[in-house]
Design a protein around this motif. Sequence first.
Motif, PDB file in Angstrom:
ATOM      1  N   ARG A 117      34.962  52.193  38.997  1.00 13.77           N
ATOM      2  CA  ARG A 117      35.321  51.643  37.620  1.00 13.77           C
ATOM      3  C   ARG A 117      36.220  52.147  36.541  1.00 13.77           C
ATOM      4  NH1 ARG A 117      30.107  50.984  34.092  1.00 13.77           N
ATOM      5  NH2 ARG A 117      30.354  53.328  34.064  1.00 13.77           N
ATOM      6  N   ALA A 128      35.699  43.480  37.178  1.00 15.21           N
ATOM      7  CA  ALA A 128      34.949  43.159  36.574  1.00 15.21           C
ATOM      8  C   ALA A 128      33.953  42.611  37.894  1.00 15.21           C
ATOM      9  CB  ALA A 128      35.495  41.901  36.055  1.00 15.21           C
ATOM     10  N   ALA A 129      33.685  42.986  38.532  1.00 19.83           N
ATOM     11  CA  ALA A 129      33.365  42.760  39.775  1.00 19.83           C
ATOM     12  C   ALA A 129      31.900  44.177  39.886  1.00 19.83           C
ATOM     13  CB  ALA A 129      33.562  42.505  41.340  1.00 19.83           C
ATOM     14  N   GLU A 131      31.614  46.061  37.425  1.00 19.54           N
ATOM     15  CA  GLU A 131      30.668  45.705  36.118  1.00 19.54           C
ATOM     16  C   GLU A 131      29.710  44.917  36.351  1.00 19.54           C
ATOM     17  OE1 GLU A 131      30.295  46.981  33.323  1.00 19.54           O
ATOM     18  OE2 GLU A 131      32.125  48.304  33.610  1.00 19.54           O
ATOM     19  N   SER A 132      29.707  43.803  37.131  1.00 21.35           N
ATOM     20  CA  SER A 132      28.938  42.998  37.162  1.00 21.35           C
ATOM     21  C   SER A 132      27.874  42.585  38.222  1.00 21.35           C
ATOM     22  CB  SER A 132      28.951  41.125  37.866  1.00 21.35           C
ATOM     23  OG  SER A 132      30.369  41.659  38.634  1.00 21.35           O
ATOM     24  N   ALA A 135      26.258  45.319  36.439  1.00 18.53           N
ATOM     25  CA  ALA A 135      24.928  44.642  35.079  1.00 18.53           C
ATOM     26  C   ALA A 135      23.612  44.429  35.695  1.00 18.53           C
ATOM     27  CB  ALA A 135      26.232  44.212  34.682  1.00 18.53           C
ATOM     28  N   MET A 136      23.565  43.996  37.416  1.00 17.43           N
ATOM     29  CA  MET A 136      22.820  43.108  38.204  1.00 17.43           C
ATOM     30  C   MET A 136      21.058  44.084  38.614  1.00 17.43           C
ATOM     31  SD  MET A 136      24.474  40.241  40.756  1.00 17.43           S
ATOM     32  CE  MET A 136      24.045  40.767  42.085  1.00 17.43           C
TER      33      MET A 136
END
Length: 153
Positions: A117, A128-129, A131-132, A135-136
């Motif tokens: 990242r 962005a992928a 980060e998501s 976050a999950m």
Amino acid sequence: HEEEVEFAKFHEWCDNTREETTKNIKEAASQIEQLTADIAKAEADAERLAGEVEALEAAIAQAESELESATEVREKEHADFSATHADLSESVDAIERAISVLKTRQADVPQSLLQLRDSPRIPAEAKAAIESFLAMNSGDAEMASPEANAYEF
């Protein structure tokens, strides 16, 4: 008179000898005829058997040639099998080692993603992928969907 008796004896002896000789000649002629037929039959048998021997020798030569060809094919197939077996054995060994490495590094995935990242070489869409995904994993465990494991060991 004595001469007549001697002549009669001699005449009888000549007749007996002629009969015996004639009989022996007939027997010998018959025997010659039989032996000639036996010789002709033996020669015919020898010719027939020589033909059979020749055919059998050709069959043996063909069988030996086929055996040699089959042996060459089997040796080639064995070499191919040995090479394939060695290659597959090496592949199985490499996969077993890779599984072992993946098992030991299973906990490093989030840390590796954090490093990615922050990397300047990663495009913004990929960041962005990441980060998501992170976050999950960091969200509420009860609200989030269950984690899918790519490998189960």
